[in-house]
Design a protein around this motif. Structure first.
Motif, PDB file in Angstrom:
ATOM      1  N   UNK A   1       9.228   7.181   1.207  1.00 56.12           N
ATOM      2  CA  UNK A   1      10.373   6.391   0.756  1.00 56.12           C
ATOM      3  C   UNK A   1      11.068   5.703   1.928  1.00 56.12           C
ATOM      4  N   UNK A   2      11.181   6.428   3.033  1.00 58.45           N
ATOM      5  CA  UNK A   2      11.814   5.833   4.209  1.00 58.45           C
ATOM      6  C   UNK A   2      10.975   4.669   4.732  1.00 58.45           C
ATOM      7  N   UNK A   3       9.681   4.869   4.767  1.00 58.16           N
ATOM      8  CA  UNK A   3       8.778   3.816   5.240  1.00 58.16           C
ATOM      9  C   UNK A   3       8.917   2.570   4.363  1.00 58.16           C
ATOM     10  N   UNK A   4       8.964   2.787   3.058  1.00 53.46           N
ATOM     11  CA  UNK A   4       9.078   1.658   2.140  1.00 53.46           C
ATOM     12  C   UNK A   4      10.411   0.934   2.310  1.00 53.46           C
ATOM     13  N   UNK A   5      11.447   1.715   2.547  1.00 52.42           N
ATOM     14  CA  UNK A   5      12.778   1.106   2.696  1.00 52.42           C
ATOM     15  C   UNK A   5      12.869   0.290   3.982  1.00 52.42           C
ATOM     16  N   UNK A   6      12.142   0.740   5.009  1.00 50.83           N
ATOM     17  CA  UNK A   6      12.262   0.091   6.320  1.00 50.83           C
ATOM     18  C   UNK A   6      11.322  -1.101   6.493  1.00 50.83           C
ATOM     19  N   UNK A   7      10.180  -1.049   5.809  1.00 49.75           N
ATOM     20  CA  UNK A   7       9.138  -2.054   6.040  1.00 49.75           C
ATOM     21  C   UNK A   7       9.648  -3.449   5.688  1.00 49.75           C
ATOM     22  N   UNK A   8       9.537  -4.341   6.649  1.00 49.99           N
ATOM     23  CA  UNK A   8       9.957  -5.716   6.428  1.00 49.99           C
ATOM     24  C   UNK A   8      11.447  -5.907   6.671  1.00 49.99           C
ATOM     25  N   UNK A   9      12.173  -4.804   6.807  1.00 49.27           N
ATOM     26  CA  UNK A   9      13.612  -4.898   7.059  1.00 49.27           C
ATOM     27  C   UNK A   9      13.860  -4.509   8.514  1.00 49.27           C
ATOM     28  N   UNK A  10      13.764  -3.226   8.817  1.00 46.91           N
ATOM     29  CA  UNK A  10      13.972  -2.808  10.200  1.00 46.91           C
ATOM     30  C   UNK A  10      12.660  -2.625  10.959  1.00 46.91           C
ATOM     31  N   UNK A  11      11.547  -2.560  10.268  1.00 49.15           N
ATOM     32  CA  UNK A  11      10.251  -2.535  10.959  1.00 49.15           C
ATOM     33  C   UNK A  11       9.405  -3.699  10.466  1.00 49.15           C
ATOM     34  N   UNK A  12       8.554  -4.205  11.342  1.00 44.31           N
ATOM     35  CA  UNK A  12       7.688  -5.323  10.984  1.00 44.31           C
ATOM     36  C   UNK A  12       6.243  -4.860  10.881  1.00 44.31           C
ATOM     37  N   UNK A  13       5.521  -5.376   9.891  1.00 49.49           N
ATOM     38  CA  UNK A  13       4.083  -5.065   9.856  1.00 49.49           C
ATOM     39  C   UNK A  13       3.391  -5.748  11.021  1.00 49.49           C
ATOM     40  N   UNK A  14       2.457  -5.045  11.643  1.00 57.53           N
ATOM     41  CA  UNK A  14       1.639  -5.698  12.664  1.00 57.53           C
ATOM     42  C   UNK A  14       0.718  -6.718  11.997  1.00 57.53           C
ATOM     43  N   UNK A  15       0.226  -6.342  10.821  1.00 56.32           N
ATOM     44  CA  UNK A  15      -0.670  -7.219  10.052  1.00 56.32           C
ATOM     45  C   UNK A  15      -0.042  -7.532   8.701  1.00 56.32           C
ATOM     46  N   UNK A  16       0.019  -8.810   8.349  1.00 55.57           N
ATOM     47  CA  UNK A  16       0.395  -9.196   6.990  1.00 55.57           C
ATOM     48  C   UNK A  16      -0.856  -9.712   6.285  1.00 55.57           C
ATOM     49  N   UNK A  17      -1.170  -9.086   5.173  1.00 58.15           N
ATOM     50  CA  UNK A  17      -2.318  -9.512   4.374  1.00 58.15           C
ATOM     51  C   UNK A  17      -1.784 -10.248   3.155  1.00 58.15           C
ATOM     52  N   UNK A  18      -2.089 -11.523   3.049  1.00 58.81           N
ATOM     53  CA  UNK A  18      -1.641 -12.308   1.902  1.00 58.81           C
ATOM     54  C   UNK A  18      -2.754 -12.297   0.860  1.00 58.81           C
ATOM     55  N   UNK A  19      -2.465 -11.691  -0.276  1.00 58.04           N
ATOM     56  CA  UNK A  19      -3.482 -11.572  -1.322  1.00 58.04           C
ATOM     57  C   UNK A  19      -3.895 -10.126  -1.497  1.00 58.04           C
ATOM     58  N   UNK A  20      -3.640  -9.578  -2.670  1.00 55.41           N
ATOM     59  CA  UNK A  20      -3.889  -8.160  -2.906  1.00 55.41           C
ATOM     60  C   UNK A  20      -4.902  -7.912  -4.004  1.00 55.41           C
ATOM     61  N   UNK A  21      -5.993  -8.676  -4.012  1.00 55.96           N
ATOM     62  CA  UNK A  21      -7.136  -8.323  -4.864  1.00 55.96           C
ATOM     63  C   UNK A  21      -7.961  -7.263  -4.159  1.00 55.96           C
ATOM     64  N   UNK A  22      -9.227  -7.154  -4.534  1.00 55.16           N
ATOM     65  CA  UNK A  22     -10.051  -6.100  -3.930  1.00 55.16           C
ATOM     66  C   UNK A  22     -10.148  -6.247  -2.417  1.00 55.16           C
ATOM     67  N   UNK A  23     -10.128  -7.493  -1.925  1.00 56.64           N
ATOM     68  CA  UNK A  23     -10.221  -7.711  -0.487  1.00 56.64           C
ATOM     69  C   UNK A  23      -9.005  -7.186   0.240  1.00 56.64           C
ATOM     70  N   UNK A  24      -7.838  -7.619  -0.184  1.00 60.31           N
ATOM     71  CA  UNK A  24      -6.608  -7.191   0.461  1.00 60.31           C
ATOM     72  C   UNK A  24      -6.390  -5.700   0.340  1.00 60.31           C
ATOM     73  N   UNK A  25      -6.730  -5.143  -0.818  1.00 62.97           N
ATOM     74  CA  UNK A  25      -6.536  -3.711  -1.030  1.00 62.97           C
ATOM     75  C   UNK A  25      -7.475  -2.890  -0.151  1.00 62.97           C
ATOM     76  N   UNK A  26      -8.746  -3.286  -0.088  1.00 57.92           N
ATOM     77  CA  UNK A  26      -9.700  -2.546   0.747  1.00 57.92           C
ATOM     78  C   UNK A  26      -9.282  -2.606   2.214  1.00 57.92           C
ATOM     79  N   UNK A  27      -8.869  -3.780   2.665  1.00 57.33           N
ATOM     80  CA  UNK A  27      -8.420  -3.902   4.056  1.00 57.33           C
ATOM     81  C   UNK A  27      -7.149  -3.088   4.274  1.00 57.33           C
ATOM     82  N   UNK A  28      -6.242  -3.160   3.316  1.00 60.44           N
ATOM     83  CA  UNK A  28      -5.001  -2.388   3.429  1.00 60.44           C
ATOM     84  C   UNK A  28      -5.277  -0.895   3.542  1.00 60.44           C
ATOM     85  N   UNK A  29      -6.249  -0.415   2.787  1.00 66.32           N
ATOM     86  CA  UNK A  29      -6.597   1.010   2.842  1.00 66.32           C
ATOM     87  C   UNK A  29      -7.150   1.376   4.212  1.00 66.32           C
TER      88      UNK A  29
END
Lengths: 616, 616
Positions: free
Chosen positions: A166-194
């Protein structure tokens, strides 16, 4: 004895294992000595070394001793490869020894597949695949290294898994930045995200749909996967063995949604990226950075990832043609990607422009709903029956038979990857000849009905068309029969214009229509970059997909790999990811390792970054 | 040659495989001849045949040649067993040959594990496990038999997977009745629901919580599974290999929810069963039927299943004690199962009555939040450290080490099942002696702090306590240290009464309290039947759980199997299911096969249905 010390020691009586061991030992010695010429001399006159990130920090294939020498000259010192050793006894068939091997580099561990042939009495590498599978010091926490989960002991500062999530979700994009942003969450984005999650790379996957899997759920309702289950597994978590061969779209949607949850992929639904720009950074600041404007559930937010991955669909942006009269046509008209399904069109006159996968699927579904359907074929199409394709085209690698023979998904992926693109068509042609023979009656009936068939320009069939242009074929699951028997009417030629209630072809044929579907394909994925970043950036990157085979829609010169996919592009910090489920699974590994290396500051000198020859 | 034809042909030089084959061949011949005496004579004087549904349509163990003869006399003709054959080469160690084998019955296919020993020069069965894994004609659609998914061809009456799922959901309980109603949708109900789905048994799982997995999510927040991942897999879909050893409760909750979805388990959340009654049916009407009143999201509905499974938790109903003064106590008080977690009790005086798993977990979490905690030990407790238990107690069967040695979950389950309960304690005692030795210092410190330890009445430790009584132990994940070092205070004795602000023990000790937690355990699962059906039915069924070991909370006489679990009870159409994740996984198979046989009308004559000796 005519052998010299440069050559592997071998005797006619040696087993494939001994001969392979000798070759690997001699090859490693040449590499250790930094003797590029000696190492390159161990490759056959016609030979292929395909490297997935292990030596080149690229996905690249070099050819023949010259190409090997070029690769080694640039990469050998930094790669420092060692510990080549077979992983299981090599096999020999038809004069080719096939050997699985492992190796190490300065920064990681790899696995490869080697095919050795005899040339002028010496054993030489014919194909050589090297792949990186993990970075030293950044191994994935799996199997014996899996996390403990419970935190034993008594600890007044204990936080639970849920609290941390929950803390990670609250902070992501607000006080912490993703090193990688994946635009598109079909099978490609999801597999890479995993994979990024497992590698500990701070990442975020965003997608415009309301839920993971909606990319599939939203498509026409009779859609099932055209590829079979053994080809479709995601990383880490395989489909259970009761999974259908061809999963219905909503079932795949549910799987992707569940997978995203249980693999803890950081994923924002109902989120669109509206604008992105890149600023080159100084070495001090950790390199360049993207500024990406997004809207999450309608609320604007700015993200500042170091790396930006476009996983918005390998088919790229819909190609909506502009025919005269589209503005006066009174019926429904849309690109195939926006087709809502047949429900509203019972008894209606439907004209589908195009004759590939989408066109056939849509014609079939409309016919099933009692629509009056006409397909407009503008150019020839390659058709193979699904059963035949599965059996002859994929059966050795991805099937129940392959699983029973010990060909795991992981092995199948590497065997597949080890076949050089340059000569792959030669292996494909005889398979498609078999298919033509098996289904001769079917093809005869289609041609009799006036359907224009092709088998690819060199007869190499469906998979080469997929790799070269990503279009031009239909995997028949039944709708071809409707064309063959006239239930779906066939028209030929180009569209001249539309009227209020009809499509008019160049030869004057008038096709009355309540609905027109433009099954007219997709543009290159760099179109996404043009929309999101700038036309200049899209042009810097150039065309995405294709091999440079100098066939229709895949202009030369020869590239030898899928253009711009899963590897560095001419735009720093910009990556393209996607493809079918197989590619999303397999290549997400190499893309994830490239991103991980950049995150932790492992040097990643890229060998052979291709020039851009085509803008789209 | 003193051998007769009654005995397997063997020579001292024969391999374990040859000797096993000879035994199996001779055994099958005796069975084929319906020669019960000859077959029984092939068992050692002390021997155990455990049958899971294959011969007995029951879960039962018979002992020694007499017991074998009894089982065969009743079951041989109907079972008609054939095709006994080893499935892999048997192994021999310490004079025992261990062999995996397959066999068939008239209606199904089975698998077993046999241990052979030499007795008076002949090879005899010492342990013999027979299990049914599928019914002929009702095989699960898996692997090569998996569904196609896509429906190829053109079909104007086509329905999609989603449409069929939606129709099924709309009809279930309204126009169609489940053959099986499973009350309780934790891991037990979900695993059984998944198996019934695969077997094509119309079933419905109902649960009072809002979402699958809430059974775990709702518990105290630091809870993690006490059993390790290798022991916890559900059927069909294993945890990925990045899964934590001890999964946090919310992560397990998410997994169960996703599993329910992707395995298409028919599952109604927010649904309670309020009343159930059974009416014996005539043979014509297909036998008896339950009338079950439920409330689904508050709305009443009547279901009429043929079979009713209570999967409401093997721990049964909370045992809330009634101490004088509970009505005047002004602080919070609740049973451990209702404990909300420590958040509200920082700085508060907390008294926890009990000294088993729940008590320790709750004391530890309260202490971590800065509460002032006293544990009241009323009787001795068996404690083992989690790491030690995993290593010594489970490591050979359920661990990364076991997986690496080829002991799959499925094999581990059968090996485990093959150890006769009658002698299991003999194998357990030395393991716990090892544990006592390894953690001697820890136990010394606990005893020095005044904690009363035990190792089970016969020193057989935790797992026997679990099987016999399901209580009396703590798997230490850290809180024992707090008792050993005095951070959590220890009091001894029985509770005499409560005052407005304290717990008073029999010896007069006053324990001031803002919170009292009754970690006082659970009653027998037939308490659920009393609530839902009637006390009479609960008494007909009798006590659930326990082996009849004649130890504390597990009165004799010897039953030899877990009472009333996963097998027919004295109440037709009523079943109990559950236990830990291992049991939910493994025994759900046999329960599902028993239910499937009844659904399709395969005769299921039950051998050895136990008498009821204890009501709760």
């Amino acid at each position: 004895m005519t052998q010299t010390l440069d050559h592997p020691v071998e005797t006619p009586e040696a087993t494939p294992e001994q001969r392979t061991d000798a070759w690997l030992t001699a090859f490693e010695a040449a590499l250790r000595d930094r003797d590029v010429e000696r190492a390159a001399g161990m490759f056959a006159a016609t030979s292929f070394w395909r490297d997935l990130v292990a030596f080149s920090w690229n996905i690249t294939t070099v050819e023949n001793p010259d190409g090997v020498a070029g690769l080694l000259t640039s990469t050998l010192a930094a790669t420092d490869p060692t510990s080549f050793a077979t992983e299981e006894p090599p096999t020999e068939a038809d004069g080719v020894i096939t050997a699985w091997f492992g190796f190490e580099t300065a920064v990681g561990r790899g696995r490869g597949l080697l095919r050795l042939v005899e040339e002028n009495g010496d054993l030489k590498a014919w194909t050589f695949l090297t792949t990186l599978y993990e970075l030293k010091g950044h191994e994935e926490p799996r199997g014996p290294a899996r996390p403990l989960g419970a935190e034993h002991g008594a600890n007044k500062d204990r936080t639970t898994w849920l609290e941390r999530r929950e803390a990670e979700e609250a902070e992501l994009g607000v006080s912490t930045q993703p090193f990688v942003l994946v635009v598109g969450g079909g099978q490609g984005g999801i597999a890479l995200g995993a994979r990024l999650r497992q590698l500990g790379v701070p990442a975020l996957v965003i997608d415009k749909h309301a839920r993971p899997g909606d990319q599939w759920r939203g498509r026409y309702k009779s859609l099932c996967l055209h590829d079979p289950v053994w080809y479709d597994h995601l990383p880490y978590l395989k489909f259970p063995d009761n999974w259908p061969v061809f999963a219905p779209k909503d079932k795949i949607g549910d799987w992707l949604e569940s997978y995203t949850k249980v693999m803890e992929v950081p994923y924002w639904s109902s989120t669109v990226a509206t604008r992105a720009s890149y600023s080159e950074g100084s070495a001090d600041s950790g390199g360049g950075e993207w500024t990406v404007e997004i809207e999450r559930e309608g609320k604007p937010l700015t993200l500042r990832p170091k790396q930006l991955v476009l996983a918005t669909g390998m088919s790229g942006k819909p190609n909506l043609p502009s025919f005269p009269g589209m503005d006066v046509f009174r019926g429904d008209q849309h690109h195939s990607s926006a087709h809502p399904g047949p429900d509203a069109y019972a008894g209606k006159r439907c004209v589908v422009i195009g004759s590939n996968n989408s066109a056939f699927d849509i014609c079939g579904a409309l016919w099933e709903y009692g629509a009056d359907v006409t397909m407009v074929q503008r150019s020839s199409t390659h058709i193979v029956k699904s059963d035949t394709l599965m059996d002859i085209g994929l059966g050795d690698l991805y099937s129940e038979r392959a699983v029973a023979a010990g060909v795991t998904t992981e092995k199948a992926d590497l065997i597949f990857a080890s076949l050089p693109y340059r000569i792959m068509h030669e292996f494909q042609i005889p398979l498609y000849e078999q298919m033509a023979e098996r289904d001769k009656d079917f093809y005869d009936r289609l041609e009799k009905a006036g359907f224009e068939l092709d088998w690819g320009e060199d007869g190499s069939g469906l998979f080469m068309k997929y790799l070269r242009r990503g279009s031009g074929y239909y995997i028949d699951v039944g709708a071809a029969e409707l064309v063959a028997n006239g239930e779906v009417r066939l028209a030929h030629g180009q569209v001249d214009h539309l009227t209020e209630d009809a499509v008019v072809l160049s030869d004057g044929t008038v096709l009355p229509a309540d609905l027109v579907v433009y099954a007219t394909g997709y543009g290159s994925m760099n179109g996404w970059a043009a929309d999101l970043i700038s036309q200049e950036t899209a042009d810097t990157v150039g065309k995405v997909w294709g091999l440079g085979s100098d066939t229709t829609k895949d202009p030369g010169p020869w590239e030898g790999e899928q253009r711009n996919m899963w590897k560095p592009t001419q735009q720093p910090g910009l990556w393209f990811h996607g493809g079918n489920l197989h590619q999303s699974r397999h290549y997400s590994l190499y893309l994830a390792l490239q991103l991980k290396a950049r995150q932790v500051g492992i040097p990643t000198p890229v060998y052979n970054l291709p020039e851009v020859h085509h803008l789209d």
